[in-house]
Design a protein around this motif. Structure first.
Motif, PDB file in Angstrom:
ATOM      1  N   VAL A  98      -9.270  -9.728   8.259  1.00 58.96           N
ATOM      2  CA  VAL A  98      -9.172  -8.289   8.444  1.00 58.96           C
ATOM      3  C   VAL A  98      -9.674  -7.586   7.195  1.00 58.96           C
ATOM      4  O   VAL A  98      -9.341  -7.975   6.083  1.00 58.96           O
ATOM      5  CB  VAL A  98      -7.707  -7.887   8.715  1.00 58.96           C
ATOM      6  CG1 VAL A  98      -7.589  -6.378   8.869  1.00 58.96           C
ATOM      7  CG2 VAL A  98      -7.197  -8.583   9.970  1.00 58.96           C
ATOM      8  N   ALA A  99     -10.492  -6.555   7.393  1.00 64.28           N
ATOM      9  CA  ALA A  99     -11.058  -5.832   6.250  1.00 64.28           C
ATOM     10  C   ALA A  99      -9.997  -4.939   5.631  1.00 64.28           C
ATOM     11  O   ALA A  99     -10.011  -3.718   5.768  1.00 64.28           O
ATOM     12  CB  ALA A  99     -12.257  -5.001   6.698  1.00 64.28           C
ATOM     13  N   HIS A 100      -9.053  -5.546   4.970  1.00 61.41           N
ATOM     14  CA  HIS A 100      -7.970  -4.785   4.335  1.00 61.41           C
ATOM     15  C   HIS A 100      -8.448  -4.281   2.974  1.00 61.41           C
ATOM     16  O   HIS A 100      -9.213  -4.951   2.290  1.00 61.41           O
ATOM     17  CB  HIS A 100      -6.745  -5.684   4.160  1.00 61.41           C
ATOM     18  CG  HIS A 100      -5.507  -4.919   3.867  1.00 61.41           C
ATOM     19  ND1 HIS A 100      -5.221  -4.407   2.629  1.00 61.41           N
ATOM     20  CD2 HIS A 100      -4.479  -4.560   4.673  1.00 61.41           C
ATOM     21  CE1 HIS A 100      -4.068  -3.761   2.674  1.00 61.41           C
ATOM     22  NE2 HIS A 100      -3.595  -3.841   3.898  1.00 61.41           N
ATOM     23  N   PRO A 101      -8.022  -3.094   2.568  1.00 61.91           N
ATOM     24  CA  PRO A 101      -8.459  -2.545   1.275  1.00 61.91           C
ATOM     25  C   PRO A 101      -8.244  -3.489   0.109  1.00 61.91           C
ATOM     26  O   PRO A 101      -9.005  -3.477  -0.846  1.00 61.91           O
ATOM     27  CB  PRO A 101      -7.589  -1.289   1.126  1.00 61.91           C
ATOM     28  CG  PRO A 101      -7.287  -0.871   2.524  1.00 61.91           C
ATOM     29  CD  PRO A 101      -7.184  -2.150   3.307  1.00 61.91           C
ATOM     30  N   ARG A 103      -0.257  -7.766  -4.622  1.00 67.49           N
ATOM     31  CA  ARG A 103      -1.281  -7.639  -3.591  1.00 67.49           C
ATOM     32  C   ARG A 103      -2.269  -8.805  -3.649  1.00 67.49           C
ATOM     33  O   ARG A 103      -2.642  -9.388  -2.643  1.00 67.49           O
ATOM     34  CB  ARG A 103      -2.026  -6.308  -3.761  1.00 67.49           C
ATOM     35  CG  ARG A 103      -2.844  -5.903  -2.520  1.00 67.49           C
ATOM     36  CD  ARG A 103      -3.864  -4.849  -2.897  1.00 67.49           C
ATOM     37  NE  ARG A 103      -3.293  -3.702  -3.557  1.00 67.49           N
ATOM     38  CZ  ARG A 103      -2.858  -2.610  -2.917  1.00 67.49           C
ATOM     39  NH1 ARG A 103      -2.895  -2.552  -1.612  1.00 67.49           N
ATOM     40  NH2 ARG A 103      -2.382  -1.601  -3.607  1.00 67.49           N
ATOM     41  N   ARG A 104      -2.663  -9.161  -4.864  1.00 66.89           N
ATOM     42  CA  ARG A 104      -3.603 -10.283  -5.012  1.00 66.89           C
ATOM     43  C   ARG A 104      -2.945 -11.603  -4.601  1.00 66.89           C
ATOM     44  O   ARG A 104      -3.599 -12.482  -4.048  1.00 66.89           O
ATOM     45  CB  ARG A 104      -4.121 -10.350  -6.450  1.00 66.89           C
ATOM     46  CG  ARG A 104      -5.099  -9.239  -6.769  1.00 66.89           C
ATOM     47  CD  ARG A 104      -5.552  -9.234  -8.212  1.00 66.89           C
ATOM     48  NE  ARG A 104      -6.478  -8.142  -8.463  1.00 66.89           N
ATOM     49  CZ  ARG A 104      -7.801  -8.222  -8.299  1.00 66.89           C
ATOM     50  NH1 ARG A 104      -8.344  -9.359  -7.909  1.00 66.89           N
ATOM     51  NH2 ARG A 104      -8.574  -7.187  -8.538  1.00 66.89           N
ATOM     52  N   ASP A 105      -1.659 -11.736  -4.888  1.00 67.19           N
ATOM     53  CA  ASP A 105      -0.931 -12.926  -4.432  1.00 67.19           C
ATOM     54  C   ASP A 105      -1.018 -13.067  -2.917  1.00 67.19           C
ATOM     55  O   ASP A 105      -1.262 -14.147  -2.383  1.00 67.19           O
ATOM     56  CB  ASP A 105       0.550 -12.834  -4.831  1.00 67.19           C
ATOM     57  CG  ASP A 105       0.807 -13.256  -6.263  1.00 67.19           C
ATOM     58  OD1 ASP A 105      -0.132 -13.778  -6.899  1.00 67.19           O
ATOM     59  OD2 ASP A 105       1.940 -13.063  -6.743  1.00 67.19           O
ATOM     60  N   GLY A 162       0.823  -1.202   0.000  1.00 64.30           N
ATOM     61  CA  GLY A 162       0.000   0.000   0.000  1.00 64.30           C
ATOM     62  C   GLY A 162       0.859   1.254   0.000  1.00 64.30           C
ATOM     63  O   GLY A 162       0.575   2.231  -0.705  1.00 64.30           O
ATOM     64  N   LEU A 163       1.931   1.216   0.769  1.00 58.53           N
ATOM     65  CA  LEU A 163       2.846   2.356   0.817  1.00 58.53           C
ATOM     66  C   LEU A 163       3.581   2.521  -0.507  1.00 58.53           C
ATOM     67  O   LEU A 163       3.757   3.644  -0.999  1.00 58.53           O
ATOM     68  CB  LEU A 163       3.851   2.152   1.957  1.00 58.53           C
ATOM     69  CG  LEU A 163       4.815   3.293   2.238  1.00 58.53           C
ATOM     70  CD1 LEU A 163       4.065   4.596   2.508  1.00 58.53           C
ATOM     71  CD2 LEU A 163       5.708   2.946   3.420  1.00 58.53           C
ATOM     72  N   ALA A 164       3.993   1.404  -1.100  1.00 64.51           N
ATOM     73  CA  ALA A 164       4.674   1.463  -2.396  1.00 64.51           C
ATOM     74  C   ALA A 164       3.759   2.067  -3.464  1.00 64.51           C
ATOM     75  O   ALA A 164       4.208   2.837  -4.326  1.00 64.51           O
ATOM     76  CB  ALA A 164       5.118   0.059  -2.815  1.00 64.51           C
TER      77      ALA A 164
END
Length: 259
Positions: A248-251, A233-235, A211-213
């Motif tokens: 966890v409700a991660h974006p 991210r999908r991996d 997310g930071l990247a």
């Protein structure tokens, strides 16, 4: 003048007699819990993630020149989670489950510290830089209050349920000592849970790094990096679902049709 190694015949010529050239090596102890199917599955996923982090280019993506000092410190905290996860794998493979268990607390604390660093104010950062600190629960509550993000409620709940055990493994509680007396060994289910806990922490730390990247990608590389980051991210999200840890409700999970 450098000393050159002598072979056995040269030793004999010097009157020092024959010397055995064989070196005894210690074979690693094969812990019985590694034969358990759940442990094997958790270990396979942990190993797979470890290899993935080395080959994905994640570190160079996250630690780019666009990141601020505070963000770079957060990334280092997340990388500590990765290091603890890698260390746990090695320790468990050599039947050092007691030492492996002690790593869960610092891994959780490093993850919480990384999240806090992403949101800390200048005054809080200065306090931290001067040697001040906060306990884990306060760090999580601080970030939850600042962000209003539901995932921190889950993180706080995880800490409240786990902190007694995590403290016990670090500080030599009765239960942690009992597991080294051979009256009772580490249960296989516990070993599998340890691996899932640690790999879950490492995966969630990775999502924060990605997310930071994404936010700090250099403008010239934005299009290509955005695609690469989304693939990575999908991996990670798929790995979390495989471990039943995608709670966890991660974006990255919102509207993810692949899951």
């Amino acid at each position: 003048m450098p000393l050159l190694p002598l072979d056995r015949h040269q030793w004999a010529e010097l009157g020092l007699g024959e010397i055995s050239m064989t070196v005894e090596t210690r074979e690693p102890i094969w812990p019985t819990y590694l034969a358990n199917e759940d442990v094997q599955k958790a270990l396979a996923i942990a190993d797979e993630f470890d290899v993935w982090t080395e080959s994905s280019g994640l570190h160079s993506l996250a630690l780019n020149d666009q990141a601020t000092y505070q963000e770079r410190m957060a990334i280092v905290a997340f990388l500590m989670v990765h290091e603890h996860q890698r260390s746990m794998i090695k320790l468990l493979e050599f039947s050092l489950a007691g030492s492996a268990a002690t790593l869960m607390r610092p891994a959780f604390e490093a993850y919480a510290r990384g999240l806090w660093l992403l949101h800390a104010s200048d005054a809080q950062m200065e306090h931290f830089r001067s040697g001040g600190s906060q306990d884990v629960e306060r760090l999580i509550r601080t970030v939850a209050k600042l962000t209003k993000d539901e995932k921190f409620a889950f993180l706080l709940d995880t800490w409240e349920q786990s902190k007694r055990s995590l403290h016990g493994f670090v500080h030599g509680s009765y239960q942690s000592l009992l597991r080294r007396t051979r009256d009772i060994d580490f249960p296989e289910s516990e070993v599998a849970d340890m691996l899932r806990f640690m790999t879950g922490m490492a995966l969630h730390a990775t999502l924060e790094m990605l997310g930071l990247a994404q936010r700090r990608t250099p403008h010239a590389d934005r299009a290509l990096h955005s695609v690469l980051i989304e693939v990575l991210r999908r991996d990670v999200v798929l790995k979390l679902y495989r471990m039943d840890l995608a709670l966890v409700a991660h974006p990255a999970m919102e509207g993810d049709e692949t899951t």
